[in-house]
Design a protein around this motif. Structure first.
Motif, PDB file in Angstrom:
ATOM      1  N   TYR A 139       1.561  17.280 -73.756  1.00 45.08           N
ATOM      2  CA  TYR A 139       1.402  17.841 -72.414  1.00 45.08           C
ATOM      3  C   TYR A 139       1.015  16.783 -71.395  1.00 45.08           C
ATOM      4  O   TYR A 139       0.700  17.104 -70.285  1.00 45.08           O
ATOM      5  N   GLY A 140       1.004  15.522 -71.762  1.00 45.03           N
ATOM      6  CA  GLY A 140       0.342  14.537 -70.933  1.00 45.03           C
ATOM      7  C   GLY A 140       1.180  13.528 -70.191  1.00 45.03           C
ATOM      8  O   GLY A 140       0.716  12.424 -69.977  1.00 45.03           O
ATOM      9  N   LYS A 141       2.376  13.851 -69.773  1.00 41.59           N
ATOM     10  CA  LYS A 141       3.182  12.846 -69.081  1.00 41.59           C
ATOM     11  C   LYS A 141       3.670  13.358 -67.724  1.00 41.59           C
ATOM     12  O   LYS A 141       3.954  14.533 -67.552  1.00 41.59           O
ATOM     13  N   VAL A 142       3.760  12.406 -66.785  1.00 39.25           N
ATOM     14  CA  VAL A 142       4.394  12.656 -65.491  1.00 39.25           C
ATOM     15  C   VAL A 142       5.541  11.658 -65.405  1.00 39.25           C
ATOM     16  O   VAL A 142       5.355  10.465 -65.629  1.00 39.25           O
ATOM     17  N   PHE A 143       6.733  12.149 -65.092  1.00 41.79           N
ATOM     18  CA  PHE A 143       7.928  11.316 -65.003  1.00 41.79           C
ATOM     19  C   PHE A 143       8.325  11.196 -63.535  1.00 41.79           C
ATOM     20  O   PHE A 143       8.497  12.198 -62.849  1.00 41.79           O
ATOM     21  N   LEU A 144       8.474   9.982 -63.061  1.00 41.29           N
ATOM     22  CA  LEU A 144       8.934   9.736 -61.700  1.00 41.29           C
ATOM     23  C   LEU A 144      10.353   9.194 -61.775  1.00 41.29           C
ATOM     24  O   LEU A 144      10.591   8.143 -62.373  1.00 41.29           O
ATOM     25  N   ILE A 145      11.281   9.924 -61.187  1.00 41.89           N
ATOM     26  CA  ILE A 145      12.677   9.502 -61.128  1.00 41.89           C
ATOM     27  C   ILE A 145      13.012   9.191 -59.678  1.00 41.89           C
ATOM     28  O   ILE A 145      12.780  10.017 -58.790  1.00 41.89           O
ATOM     29  N   SER A 146      13.520   8.008 -59.447  1.00 40.24           N
ATOM     30  CA  SER A 146      14.048   7.647 -58.136  1.00 40.24           C
ATOM     31  C   SER A 146      15.560   7.663 -58.265  1.00 40.24           C
ATOM     32  O   SER A 146      16.140   6.810 -58.941  1.00 40.24           O
ATOM     33  N   TYR A 147      16.164   8.656 -57.637  1.00 43.33           N
ATOM     34  CA  TYR A 147      17.606   8.869 -57.750  1.00 43.33           C
ATOM     35  C   TYR A 147      18.280   8.338 -56.498  1.00 43.33           C
ATOM     36  O   TYR A 147      17.912   8.696 -55.379  1.00 43.33           O
ATOM     37  N   TYR A 148      19.274   7.468 -56.675  1.00 46.12           N
ATOM     38  CA  TYR A 148      19.925   6.811 -55.546  1.00 46.12           C
ATOM     39  C   TYR A 148      21.327   7.323 -55.261  1.00 46.12           C
ATOM     40  O   TYR A 148      21.857   7.095 -54.199  1.00 46.12           O
ATOM     41  N   GLY A 149      21.956   7.974 -56.214  1.00 47.11           N
ATOM     42  CA  GLY A 149      23.305   8.482 -56.004  1.00 47.11           C
ATOM     43  C   GLY A 149      24.383   7.439 -56.207  1.00 47.11           C
ATOM     44  O   GLY A 149      25.283   7.625 -57.007  1.00 47.11           O
ATOM     45  N   PHE A 156       9.984   6.028 -64.256  1.00 45.10           N
ATOM     46  CA  PHE A 156       8.652   5.523 -64.578  1.00 45.10           C
ATOM     47  C   PHE A 156       7.896   6.666 -65.227  1.00 45.10           C
ATOM     48  O   PHE A 156       7.949   7.808 -64.743  1.00 45.10           O
ATOM     49  N   VAL A 157       7.200   6.380 -66.332  1.00 42.34           N
ATOM     50  CA  VAL A 157       6.473   7.413 -67.069  1.00 42.34           C
ATOM     51  C   VAL A 157       4.991   7.086 -67.062  1.00 42.34           C
ATOM     52  O   VAL A 157       4.593   5.970 -67.393  1.00 42.34           O
ATOM     53  N   LEU A 158       4.186   8.068 -66.684  1.00 42.41           N
ATOM     54  CA  LEU A 158       2.737   7.919 -66.685  1.00 42.41           C
ATOM     55  C   LEU A 158       2.144   8.871 -67.714  1.00 42.41           C
ATOM     56  O   LEU A 158       2.453  10.064 -67.701  1.00 42.41           O
ATOM     57  N   ASN A 159       1.330   8.337 -68.604  1.00 40.82           N
ATOM     58  CA  ASN A 159       0.624   9.170 -69.568  1.00 40.82           C
ATOM     59  C   ASN A 159      -0.686   9.606 -68.937  1.00 40.82           C
ATOM     60  O   ASN A 159      -1.599   8.818 -68.776  1.00 40.82           O
ATOM     61  N   THR A 160      -0.787  10.875 -68.564  1.00 44.66           N
ATOM     62  CA  THR A 160      -1.950  11.369 -67.830  1.00 44.66           C
ATOM     63  C   THR A 160      -3.167  11.594 -68.701  1.00 44.66           C
ATOM     64  O   THR A 160      -4.252  11.835 -68.189  1.00 44.66           O
TER      65      THR A 160
END
Length: 165
Positions: A139-149, A156-160
């Motif tokens: 339950y401990g991850k936040v995923f940041l996706i930068s989508y450019y098209g 980028f993955v952060l383990n919270t």
């Protein structure tokens, strides 16, 4: 704390350059495994509150969750802070989710999914990630996706677990 600030810098820097910034989270801890649509447990509610505090300085113009209480409850604080209604999306349909985001003209969205669906979305947006299904207990991850098209997206993955209590 250092991880927290690094993530905030990344979310700001990457998101400002991206066509669409997607913050993707798995729903928090559910209250039971016996019903199809349980609420969050006390621990899950604490995580959702902490996630809201973590993202309180971020602006979102879209909020998406699968049609289950636990996904909605996980991102509710973020949605309320940004005055957003949480829109449902089909759990494994990255193409459909992207279409909804683009049709709405949104540039920064938060999305809540499940351990067995998040990897489908990540692999749609960032095919080279080759993400595997999350473990049921993760339950401990936040995923940041930068989508450019027009060029490859970044992930980028952060383990919270390091900062959310």
């Amino acid at each position: 704390m250092r991880i927290f600030f690094t993530f905030l810098l990344l979310i700001t820097a990457l998101g400002s350059q991206a066509q669409i910034k997607v913050v993707l989270v798995r729903h928090s801890v559910k209250s039971d495994n016996t019903s199809r649509d349980p609420d969050l447990s006390a621990e899950g509610k604490n995580y959702a509150e902490a996630l809201g505090r973590f993202l309180e300085n971020e602006s979102f113009d879209g909020a998406y969750a699968t049609p289950f209480k636990r996904t909605h409850q996980t991102i509710e604080k973020v949605a309320v802070k940004n005055q957003l209604a949480i829109r449902d999306y089909p759990p494994v349909d990255g193409k459909g989710l992207l279409a909804k985001i683009q049709e709405s003209g949104q540039k920064s969205v938060i999305v809540a999914g499940h351990s067995n669906t998040i990897h489908h979305l990540i692999n749609y947006f960032v095919p080279e990630a080759k993400m595997e299904e999350l473990d049921e207990s993760d339950y401990g991850k936040v995923f940041l996706i930068s989508y450019y098209g027009d060029r490859p997206a970044s992930l980028f993955v952060l383990n919270t677990k390091d900062w959310i209590k």
